[in-house]
Design a protein around this motif. Structure first.
Motif, PDB file in Angstrom:
ATOM      1  N   GLU A 291       4.615  16.759  -7.828  1.00 20.11           N
ATOM      2  CA  GLU A 291       5.061  16.090  -9.055  1.00 20.11           C
ATOM      3  C   GLU A 291       5.217  14.588  -8.845  1.00 20.11           C
ATOM      4  O   GLU A 291       4.759  13.780  -9.667  1.00 20.11           O
ATOM      5  CB  GLU A 291       6.384  16.694  -9.517  1.00 20.11           C
ATOM      6  N   GLY A 292       5.853  14.188  -7.743  1.00 23.64           N
ATOM      7  CA  GLY A 292       6.020  12.761  -7.479  1.00 23.64           C
ATOM      8  C   GLY A 292       4.691  12.051  -7.312  1.00 23.64           C
ATOM      9  O   GLY A 292       4.514  10.919  -7.761  1.00 23.64           O
ATOM     10  N   PHE A 293       3.744  12.717  -6.650  1.00 24.81           N
ATOM     11  CA  PHE A 293       2.430  12.116  -6.408  1.00 24.81           C
ATOM     12  C   PHE A 293       1.645  11.963  -7.707  1.00 24.81           C
ATOM     13  O   PHE A 293       1.136  10.876  -8.008  1.00 24.81           O
ATOM     14  CB  PHE A 293       1.651  12.998  -5.429  1.00 24.81           C
ATOM     15  N   GLU A 294       1.570  13.043  -8.483  1.00 25.14           N
ATOM     16  CA  GLU A 294       0.735  13.005  -9.691  1.00 25.14           C
ATOM     17  C   GLU A 294       1.405  12.244 -10.833  1.00 25.14           C
ATOM     18  O   GLU A 294       0.759  11.437 -11.516  1.00 25.14           O
ATOM     19  CB  GLU A 294       0.422  14.435 -10.135  1.00 25.14           C
TER      20      GLU A 294
ATOM     21  N   GLU B 126       7.689   8.123 -15.444  1.00 27.90           N
ATOM     22  CA  GLU B 126       8.972   8.438 -14.826  1.00 27.90           C
ATOM     23  C   GLU B 126       9.054   9.923 -14.499  1.00 27.90           C
ATOM     24  O   GLU B 126       8.508  10.765 -15.217  1.00 27.90           O
ATOM     25  CB  GLU B 126      10.121   8.052 -15.765  1.00 27.90           C
ATOM     26  N   LEU B 127       9.747  10.232 -13.416  1.00 29.50           N
ATOM     27  CA  LEU B 127       9.958  11.624 -13.058  1.00 29.50           C
ATOM     28  C   LEU B 127      10.924  12.258 -14.057  1.00 29.50           C
ATOM     29  O   LEU B 127      11.814  11.584 -14.586  1.00 29.50           O
ATOM     30  CB  LEU B 127      10.521  11.722 -11.642  1.00 29.50           C
ATOM     31  N   PRO B 128      10.790  13.560 -14.335  1.00 30.10           N
ATOM     32  CA  PRO B 128      11.565  14.185 -15.406  1.00 30.10           C
ATOM     33  C   PRO B 128      13.050  14.357 -15.119  1.00 30.10           C
ATOM     34  O   PRO B 128      13.827  14.574 -16.038  1.00 30.10           O
ATOM     35  CB  PRO B 128      10.881  15.554 -15.574  1.00 30.10           C
ATOM     36  N   ASP B 129      13.467  14.306 -13.847  1.00 27.46           N
ATOM     37  CA  ASP B 129      14.885  14.460 -13.535  1.00 27.46           C
ATOM     38  C   ASP B 129      15.202  13.667 -12.276  1.00 27.46           C
ATOM     39  O   ASP B 129      14.343  12.979 -11.712  1.00 27.46           O
ATOM     40  CB  ASP B 129      15.271  15.937 -13.361  1.00 27.46           C
ATOM     41  N   ASN B 130      16.457  13.774 -11.813  1.00 30.60           N
ATOM     42  CA  ASN B 130      16.903  12.941 -10.697  1.00 30.60           C
ATOM     43  C   ASN B 130      16.875  13.669  -9.355  1.00 30.60           C
ATOM     44  O   ASN B 130      17.490  13.210  -8.390  1.00 30.60           O
ATOM     45  CB  ASN B 130      18.305  12.398 -10.962  1.00 30.60           C
ATOM     46  N   ARG B 131      16.178  14.802  -9.249  1.00 28.34           N
ATOM     47  CA  ARG B 131      16.119  15.519  -7.963  1.00 28.34           C
ATOM     48  C   ARG B 131      15.446  14.659  -6.892  1.00 28.34           C
ATOM     49  O   ARG B 131      15.823  14.702  -5.726  1.00 28.34           O
ATOM     50  CB  ARG B 131      15.356  16.835  -8.131  1.00 28.34           C
ATOM     51  N   THR B 132      14.446  13.901  -7.282  1.00 31.16           N
ATOM     52  CA  THR B 132      13.777  12.981  -6.364  1.00 31.16           C
ATOM     53  C   THR B 132      13.731  11.593  -6.997  1.00 31.16           C
ATOM     54  O   THR B 132      13.903  11.448  -8.213  1.00 31.16           O
ATOM     55  CB  THR B 132      12.342  13.450  -6.040  1.00 31.16           C
ATOM     56  N   LYS B 133      13.479  10.601  -6.175  1.00 24.13           N
ATOM     57  CA  LYS B 133      13.438   9.219  -6.651  1.00 24.13           C
ATOM     58  C   LYS B 133      12.147   8.562  -6.175  1.00 24.13           C
ATOM     59  O   LYS B 133      11.809   8.631  -4.985  1.00 24.13           O
ATOM     60  CB  LYS B 133      14.643   8.436  -6.122  1.00 24.13           C
TER      61      LYS B 133
ATOM     62  N   LYS C 278       0.824  -1.213   0.000  1.00 19.44           N
ATOM     63  CA  LYS C 278       0.000   0.000   0.000  1.00 19.44           C
ATOM     64  C   LYS C 278       0.858   1.263   0.000  1.00 19.44           C
ATOM     65  O   LYS C 278       0.346   2.356  -0.229  1.00 19.44           O
ATOM     66  CB  LYS C 278      -0.923  -0.010   1.226  1.00 19.44           C
ATOM     67  N   MET C 279       2.160   1.136   0.247  1.00 22.11           N
ATOM     68  CA  MET C 279       3.032   2.303   0.367  1.00 22.11           C
ATOM     69  C   MET C 279       4.082   2.340  -0.734  1.00 22.11           C
ATOM     70  O   MET C 279       4.788   1.364  -0.962  1.00 22.11           O
ATOM     71  CB  MET C 279       3.735   2.299   1.726  1.00 22.11           C
ATOM     72  N   SER C 280       4.185   3.479  -1.397  1.00 22.67           N
ATOM     73  CA  SER C 280       5.292   3.790  -2.298  1.00 22.67           C
ATOM     74  C   SER C 280       6.152   4.859  -1.622  1.00 22.67           C
ATOM     75  O   SER C 280       5.748   5.439  -0.616  1.00 22.67           O
ATOM     76  CB  SER C 280       4.771   4.298  -3.643  1.00 22.67           C
ATOM     77  N   SER C 281       7.337   5.127  -2.176  1.00 24.75           N
ATOM     78  CA  SER C 281       8.254   6.090  -1.555  1.00 24.75           C
ATOM     79  C   SER C 281       8.627   7.192  -2.528  1.00 24.75           C
ATOM     80  O   SER C 281       8.788   6.951  -3.733  1.00 24.75           O
ATOM     81  CB  SER C 281       9.537   5.394  -1.096  1.00 24.75           C
ATOM     82  N   LEU C 282       8.774   8.399  -1.996  1.00 23.36           N
ATOM     83  CA  LEU C 282       9.382   9.500  -2.715  1.00 23.36           C
ATOM     84  C   LEU C 282      10.578   9.951  -1.886  1.00 23.36           C
ATOM     85  O   LEU C 282      10.419  10.399  -0.748  1.00 23.36           O
ATOM     86  CB  LEU C 282       8.398  10.652  -2.920  1.00 23.36           C
ATOM     87  N   LEU C 283      11.772   9.817  -2.451  1.00 24.29           N
ATOM     88  CA  LEU C 283      13.013  10.043  -1.725  1.00 24.29           C
ATOM     89  C   LEU C 283      13.757  11.236  -2.312  1.00 24.29           C
ATOM     90  O   LEU C 283      13.699  11.494  -3.515  1.00 24.29           O
ATOM     91  CB  LEU C 283      13.909   8.804  -1.805  1.00 24.29           C
TER      92      LEU C 283
END
Length: 631
Positions: free
Chosen positions: A606-609, A617-624, A587-592
């Motif tokens: 951005e990570g959520f939507e 995929e996220l547009p850059d490597n600022r978050t994972k 039930k849990m995903s991560s935004l790091l």
């Protein structure tokens, strides 16, 4: 841009007065009735190296740094190591301008000191200005400062230019200058301010940028302080009168504040040779009957593992603070991260027991530090306040009423001599300090010098009077009793409704979960997501040990899916939730985020939507983004 809020970034070099100037700017605007929130970025150097501070200003309460910023005051780096482009670290002198352009919002303002900086040295500067509709003011601030005083007063000139462009009443700033500066430097600074303010009004089109500071009014008196201030004041109000430590960024701020205040209160501050000695001294003071604390960051706290274990088995009250920074090893000493969490929870020998709070803002830091002392001294157990460079350094306005709580010098579960006379003693007259059968796991302690209070304190397992014992039955009894304390503390926190926070619509079907300093940022992200049409609520966890299993389980059961937001590379907090609850990985995903910068609300939106809901995929490597188990 509108008059909704100003996000002002002042940039220069370490040693250029960036921190003090931004603090005074924030305090002045707070006094004018506005809400403020600052964010600091600085290098691991004493002098020189690009540094900046953001000051977010709004008529409404703010909980986080903003998304980008809209006003840059670039002063140059007076202490740059090598101004040449071919230098190993590049042209440091120009970095306060060149390295702050990527996050400047469209329509933003750039004021730079042309006495030190040359925009022609920045590739495609004019093209970027035109593409982003930036408004550029190249002003020789250094020349203005030198004309009336010293070069360092260019900061004052820059603030004056800011006031002219952002429509800030000059008296708002000048009043604070009069309060903060001695007469010797006040007059030339006021002259510099007036000259710069009048010059920019006369020579530039200050109405072109669509930016101004809003008007506001506070309902009650406010104070401007950091998480470090709040931790120190919480400790003092809870009766702490001894601190020992060794300087290490970013914990040093708490140590300094305590050291400045304790002597006036009859307390003692000791800077010692290392962190082992610091924790051991604090434990010795506590054993002798004084409320005591110590702390460190990163590798310094690693050295405290041994005395932490000694405090646990001798049941000596001890409060430690751990200011997290990016690791491992020395890592990035001045950058925030939350990756010491597992280390703080589990370090030391054997089945260790301690209490760990991770406050989410400055007010919580004050309250939870006080609670850490109460628990440590009532239950005779180490308590740890876990925070990071972000919370420790950011300044925000807090109602002064938060600090109206009565002081508490009480030492907790300590017997009087009259009570000791009726307490159990062994045949040699030693007080049975570590009794097997107690109501909540706590066997009351005596203090050195009390009649009838003599006992042995040892790092070995021991019998009730303190003598070393390896008897299996005694071992089981002592371990069970010490473990019972944690259960009793969990019950007390539950009865008091604890320190964890739930934010947003109660019936939301999606969730954000975080711990510690990211709380305000996550709550602002939830507000944005709900405005975008989603249904999102937030759980901010401050009680890491003992973990609030029932509360977190109930929250997760109430939603379809949750995104766990944390500043670690290995999803430590998500792992803790799964470990404590025995599931919920599906039930849990991560935004790091672990690049040395804290989250902005837009990162989380951005990570959520993008990643969680749309599966892109996220547009850059600022978050994972790390998906839930099974995906």
């Amino acid at each position: 841009m509108t008059d909704h809020e100003l996000i002002w970034r002042i940039a220069g070099g370490s040693g250029d007065g960036i921190a003090s100037t931004s603090q005074n700017f924030a305090k002045a605007l707070m006094r004018a009735g506005l809400h403020v929130f600052t964010h600091r970025h600085y290098p691991s150097r004493i002098r020189g190296g690009h540094t900046y501070t953001e000051v977010r200003v709004s008529a409404d309460p703010v909980k986080s740094r903003g998304d980008g910023y809209n006003f840059l005051l670039a002063l140059g780096d007076s202490f740059a190591r090598n101004p040449s482009e071919g230098a190993y670290y590049g042209n440091e002198e120009i970095k306060p301008l060149s390295e702050n352009l990527d996050e400047l919002n469209e329509g933003g303002v750039i004021v730079y000191d042309s006495g030190l900086l040359d925009a022609d040295e920045i590739e495609n500067f004019d093209e970027r200005v035109e593409a982003n509709d930036w408004h550029v003011f190249d002003i020789n601030l250094r020349e203005i400062a030198r004309e009336h005083g010293r070069e360092v007063m260019r900061n004052t000139a820059g603030v004056a230019v800011t006031c002219a462009i952002a429509n800030i009443e000059p008296d708002v700033i000048k009043s604070l200058m009069s309060d903060a500066m001695p007469e010797k430097i006040l007059e030339p600074n006021l002259t510099v301010f007036d000259d710069a303010y009048e010059m920019v009004q006369a020579e530039f089109d200050i109405d072109a940028p669509d930016i101004s500071v809003p008007e506001g009014e506070h309902d009650e008196e406010q104070v401007l302080l950091s998480g470090s201030d709040a931790i120190a004041y919480g400790a003092i109000d809870e009766g702490c009168r001894f601190i020992a430590g060794y300087p290490m960024t970013p914990w040093t701020e708490v140590f300094v504040i305590m050291s400045q205040n304790l002597p006036e209160l009859g307390g003692i501050s000791e800077q010692v040779e290392d962190e082992i000695a610091a924790a051991a001294l604090a434990m010795g003071a506590s054993h002798a009957g004084v409320k005591a604390m110590s702390g460190s960051s990163g590798g310094g706290f690693s050295l405290m593992s041994e005395p932490l274990g000694l405090a646990e088995i001798t049941e000596t009250p001890l409060v430690l603070v751990e200011a997290m920074r990016a690791g491992p090893s020395t890592g990035m000493p001045t950058k925030p991260e939350q990756s010491d969490m597992e280390h703080v929870l589990y370090t030391s020998q054997g089945d260790s027991h301690r209490i760990v709070f991770a406050p989410g803002n400055s007010a919580e830091a004050y309250y939870q530090t006080r609670k850490a002392f109460k628990i440590a001294y009532e239950y005779q157990i180490p308590s740890i306040v876990l925070y990071d460079q972000k919370l420790g350094g950011e300044l925000t306005n807090v109602p002064a009423s938060v600090f109206d709580e009565a002081p508490n010098p009480d030492l907790g579960s300590v017997l009087t001599e009259a009570e000791l006379a009726d307490a159990p003693h062994d045949d040699s007259g030693k007080y049975q300090r570590f009794q097997h059968d107690t109501e909540n796991g706590v066997s009351p302690r005596s203090l050195p010098g009390q009649k009838g209070g003599r006992y042995l304190a040892t790092g070995n397992e021991h019998m009730p009077a303190g003598h070393i014992s390896e008897d299996p039955d005694n071992r089981i009894a002592q371990m069970n009793r010490r473990m019972q304390k944690v259960e009793s503390i969990r019950a007390e926190l539950d009865a008091d409704n604890g320190f964890n926070t739930v934010y947003g619509p109660e019936d939301a079907d999606l969730a954000l979960i975080t711990f510690g300093s990211q709380q305000g940022t996550v709550e602002e992200a939830a507000d944005a997501l709900n405005e975008n049409g989603h249904s999102v609520k937030v759980l901010g966890v401050s009680e890491l040990m003992p973990f609030p299993k029932d509360e977190v389980k109930s929250f997760l059961d109430s939603v379809d899916e949750a995104l766990v937001v944390e500043m670690t590379a290995s999803a430590q907090f998500r792992g803790l939730v799964q470990k404590e609850l025995g599931g919920y990985g599906d039930k849990m995903s991560s935004l790091l985020k672990y690049n040395g910068n804290p989250f902005e609300p837009a990162d989380i939106v951005e990570g959520f939507e993008t990643a969680l809901l749309e599966g892109e995929e996220l547009p850059d490597n600022r978050t994972k983004f790390v998906p839930k188990v099974g995906e």
